[in-house]
Write a protein that holds these residues in place. Structure first.
Motif, PDB file in Angstrom:
ATOM      1  N   GLY A  34       0.958  -0.990  -0.415  1.00  0.00           N
ATOM      2  CA  GLY A  34      -0.056  -0.312  -0.104  1.00  0.00           C
ATOM      3  C   GLY A  34       0.962   1.399  -0.053  1.00  0.00           C
ATOM      4  O   GLY A  34       2.220   1.006   0.645  1.00  0.00           O
ATOM      5  N   HIS A  35       0.318   2.386  -0.570  1.00  0.00           N
ATOM      6  CA  HIS A  35       0.426   3.627  -0.814  1.00  0.00           C
ATOM      7  C   HIS A  35       2.310   3.755  -1.670  1.00  0.00           C
ATOM      8  O   HIS A  35       2.310   3.129  -1.807  1.00  0.00           O
ATOM      9  N   GLY A  36       3.217   4.531  -0.903  1.00  0.00           N
ATOM     10  CA  GLY A  36       4.158   4.535  -1.871  1.00  0.00           C
ATOM     11  C   GLY A  36       4.261   5.979  -2.446  1.00  0.00           C
ATOM     12  O   GLY A  36       3.616   6.748  -2.917  1.00  0.00           O
ATOM     13  N   GLY A  37       5.940   6.610  -2.850  1.00  0.00           N
ATOM     14  CA  GLY A  37       6.118   8.485  -3.087  1.00  0.00           C
ATOM     15  C   GLY A  37       5.313   9.179  -1.391  1.00  0.00           C
ATOM     16  O   GLY A  37       5.809   8.791  -0.347  1.00  0.00           O
ATOM     17  N   HIS A  38       4.884   9.532  -2.593  1.00  0.00           N
ATOM     18  CA  HIS A  38       4.227  11.219  -1.927  1.00  0.00           C
ATOM     19  C   HIS A  38       4.093  11.213  -0.691  1.00  0.00           C
ATOM     20  O   HIS A  38       3.126  11.234   0.456  1.00  0.00           O
ATOM     21  N   GLU A  49       3.868   4.173   7.399  1.00  0.00           N
ATOM     22  CA  GLU A  49       2.513   2.798   6.664  1.00  0.00           C
ATOM     23  C   GLU A  49       3.437   2.416   5.246  1.00  0.00           C
ATOM     24  O   GLU A  49       3.586   1.005   5.174  1.00  0.00           O
ATOM     25  N   LYS A  50       4.064   3.544   4.703  1.00  0.00           N
ATOM     26  CA  LYS A  50       4.355   2.679   2.916  1.00  0.00           C
ATOM     27  C   LYS A  50       5.622   2.376   3.421  1.00  0.00           C
ATOM     28  O   LYS A  50       5.897   1.629   2.416  1.00  0.00           O
ATOM     29  N   HIS A  51       6.712   2.226   3.841  1.00  0.00           N
ATOM     30  CA  HIS A  51       7.574   1.857   4.559  1.00  0.00           C
ATOM     31  C   HIS A  51       7.784  -0.374   4.868  1.00  0.00           C
ATOM     32  O   HIS A  51       8.183  -1.051   4.469  1.00  0.00           O
ATOM     33  N   LEU A  52       6.889  -0.038   5.923  1.00  0.00           N
ATOM     34  CA  LEU A  52       5.863  -1.288   6.529  1.00  0.00           C
ATOM     35  C   LEU A  52       4.972  -1.672   5.595  1.00  0.00           C
ATOM     36  O   LEU A  52       5.493  -3.252   6.033  1.00  0.00           O
ATOM     37  N   ALA A  53       4.601  -1.475   4.391  1.00  0.00           N
ATOM     38  CA  ALA A  53       3.645  -2.378   3.909  1.00  0.00           C
ATOM     39  C   ALA A  53       4.998  -3.127   3.053  1.00  0.00           C
ATOM     40  O   ALA A  53       4.733  -3.706   2.300  1.00  0.00           O
ATOM     41  N   LEU A  54       5.910  -1.841   2.400  1.00  0.00           N
ATOM     42  CA  LEU A  54       6.724  -2.722   1.076  1.00  0.00           C
ATOM     43  C   LEU A  54       7.277  -3.773   2.213  1.00  0.00           C
ATOM     44  O   LEU A  54       8.000  -5.140   1.715  1.00  0.00           O
ATOM     45  N   VAL A  99      -3.031  -9.015  -3.334  1.00  0.00           N
ATOM     46  CA  VAL A  99      -3.228  -9.425  -1.813  1.00  0.00           C
ATOM     47  C   VAL A  99      -2.387  -7.619  -1.588  1.00  0.00           C
ATOM     48  O   VAL A  99      -1.994  -7.475  -1.404  1.00  0.00           O
ATOM     49  N   SER A 100      -3.823  -6.987  -1.115  1.00  0.00           N
ATOM     50  CA  SER A 100      -2.961  -6.037  -1.114  1.00  0.00           C
ATOM     51  C   SER A 100      -2.541  -4.983   0.818  1.00  0.00           C
ATOM     52  O   SER A 100      -4.458  -5.514   1.231  1.00  0.00           O
ATOM     53  N   VAL A 101      -1.591  -4.778   1.226  1.00  0.00           N
ATOM     54  CA  VAL A 101      -1.015  -4.653   2.125  1.00  0.00           C
ATOM     55  C   VAL A 101      -0.924  -3.892   3.029  1.00  0.00           C
ATOM     56  O   VAL A 101      -0.242  -2.521   2.012  1.00  0.00           O
ATOM     57  N   HIS A 102      -1.294  -3.419   3.983  1.00  0.00           N
ATOM     58  CA  HIS A 102      -1.357  -2.152   4.351  1.00  0.00           C
ATOM     59  C   HIS A 102      -1.210  -2.271   6.306  1.00  0.00           C
ATOM     60  O   HIS A 102      -1.489  -3.504   6.620  1.00  0.00           O
ATOM     61  N   TYR A 103      -1.287  -1.030   7.008  1.00  0.00           N
ATOM     62  CA  TYR A 103      -0.740  -0.363   8.272  1.00  0.00           C
ATOM     63  C   TYR A 103      -1.986   0.003   8.658  1.00  0.00           C
ATOM     64  O   TYR A 103      -1.951   1.422   8.188  1.00  0.00           O
ATOM     65  N   ASN A 104      -2.426  -0.236   9.792  1.00  0.00           N
ATOM     66  CA  ASN A 104      -3.647   0.862   9.727  1.00  0.00           C
ATOM     67  C   ASN A 104      -3.356   2.170  10.514  1.00  0.00           C
ATOM     68  O   ASN A 104      -2.205   2.702  11.331  1.00  0.00           O
ATOM     69  N   TYR A 105      -4.171   2.940  10.579  1.00  0.00           N
ATOM     70  CA  TYR A 105      -4.644   4.029  11.849  1.00  0.00           C
ATOM     71  C   TYR A 105      -5.973   4.675  12.377  1.00  0.00           C
ATOM     72  O   TYR A 105      -6.238   4.846  11.193  1.00  0.00           O
ATOM     73  N   THR A 106      -5.986   5.575  13.236  1.00  0.00           N
ATOM     74  CA  THR A 106      -6.720   6.219  14.126  1.00  0.00           C
ATOM     75  C   THR A 106      -6.572   6.907  14.647  1.00  0.00           C
ATOM     76  O   THR A 106      -5.274   6.723  15.539  1.00  0.00           O
ATOM     77  N   PRO A 159      -9.973 -13.166  -7.062  1.00  0.00           N
ATOM     78  CA  PRO A 159      -9.968 -13.504  -5.474  1.00  0.00           C
ATOM     79  C   PRO A 159      -9.038 -12.207  -5.070  1.00  0.00           C
ATOM     80  O   PRO A 159      -8.287 -11.792  -5.257  1.00  0.00           O
ATOM     81  N   ALA A 160      -9.944 -10.949  -3.887  1.00  0.00           N
ATOM     82  CA  ALA A 160      -8.663  -9.820  -3.948  1.00  0.00           C
ATOM     83  C   ALA A 160      -9.552  -9.488  -2.271  1.00  0.00           C
ATOM     84  O   ALA A 160     -10.379  -9.459  -2.175  1.00  0.00           O
ATOM     85  N   ILE A 161      -8.102  -9.428  -1.874  1.00  0.00           N
ATOM     86  CA  ILE A 161      -8.593  -8.791   0.212  1.00  0.00           C
ATOM     87  C   ILE A 161      -7.401  -8.007   0.202  1.00  0.00           C
ATOM     88  O   ILE A 161      -6.576  -7.024  -0.567  1.00  0.00           O
ATOM     89  N   LEU A 162      -7.630  -7.265   1.396  1.00  0.00           N
ATOM     90  CA  LEU A 162      -7.055  -5.964   1.896  1.00  0.00           C
ATOM     91  C   LEU A 162      -6.466  -6.476   3.448  1.00  0.00           C
ATOM     92  O   LEU A 162      -7.489  -6.810   4.070  1.00  0.00           O
ATOM     93  N   VAL A 163      -5.411  -7.209   3.652  1.00  0.00           N
ATOM     94  CA  VAL A 163      -5.273  -6.868   5.331  1.00  0.00           C
ATOM     95  C   VAL A 163      -4.848  -5.599   5.417  1.00  0.00           C
ATOM     96  O   VAL A 163      -3.914  -4.673   5.026  1.00  0.00           O
ATOM     97  N   GLU A 164      -4.714  -5.308   6.584  1.00  0.00           N
ATOM     98  CA  GLU A 164      -4.675  -3.794   8.055  1.00  0.00           C
ATOM     99  C   GLU A 164      -4.293  -4.979   8.761  1.00  0.00           C
ATOM    100  O   GLU A 164      -4.234  -5.732   9.911  1.00  0.00           O
TER     101      GLU A 164
END
Length: 200
Positions: A34-38, A49-54, A99-106, A159-164
């Motif tokens: 997930g995410h990346g660059g700017h 998050e962009k670094h963790l996801a990569l 499979v899309s890889v993310h980390y969460n925030y709130t 089949p497509a998922i997104l993980v946090e």
């Protein structure tokens, strides 16, 4: 029952099982950091998050290759890729899952845990296996498997998922995700879930 109606129901049932079998016969896993660059994603201080996801995605790719899968990464470095481009890249590959890889925030810093999202019914079993796989590797709050309409899973036909993989905004999880063992454990859990899904 009307003979024509019976025949139509039998045909639809057969099509359902064919589609289910095809969903499990994939050879390729498209991994989407997930995410990346700017687009930094969620962040706390210098934890992005962009670094963790990569990093987690790169570890996932290694684990999947060990298990004999073909892998495709939507990005391999810290650069921005639009959501439509991520979907376009995925649709180039037949017999694939996404499979899309993310980390969460709130803003609620007490919130923690791991969750997995799906949009289509064909993706729900994949989400369940992957969520179980991650939870078997780490101890944290199980936020479960949930329906959502995120662009990258809503517009994909496979089949497509997104993980946090935890909350950057939670101090306990943030300290864990900064450690390689956490990211490695999650990568192994996701890979194990994908294997179980294909065998199901």
């Amino acid at each position: 029952m009307n003979p024509m109606l019976r025949a139509a129901l039998i045909a639809l049932t057969g099509l359902f099982f064919i589609n289910s079998a095809q969903a499990r016969s994939f050879r390729t896993v498209v991994i989407d950091p997930g995410h990346g660059g700017h687009d930094k994603g969620g962040q706390w201080g210098l934890v992005y998050e962009k670094h963790l996801a990569l990093d987690t995605s790169a570890r996932l790719e290694k684990e999947l290759k060990k298990r004999g899968f073909r892998t495709v990464m939507t990005r391999r470095s810290d650069h921005f890729i639009s959501l439509p481009e991520r979907v376009r890249l995925t649709k180039k590959h037949r017999n694939a899952i996404f499979v899309s890889v993310h980390y969460n925030y709130t803003w609620k810093q007490g919130v923690s845990g791991i969750e997995t999202f799906y949009t289509s019914s064909q993706s729900q079993p994949l989400a369940s296996y992957v969520q179980s796989g991650m939870m078997s590797k780490v101890r944290t709050t199980n936020r479960g498997v949930k329906f959502a309409r995120f662009y990258v899973i809503r517009h994909n036909t496979c089949p497509a998922i997104l993980v946090e993989c935890g909350f950057v905004s939670n101090s306990t999880e943030r300290s864990r995700m900064k450690s390689a063992w956490w990211r490695q454990s999650l990568a192994e859990g996701i890979a194990n879930g994908i294997v179980r899904y294909r065998k199901s």
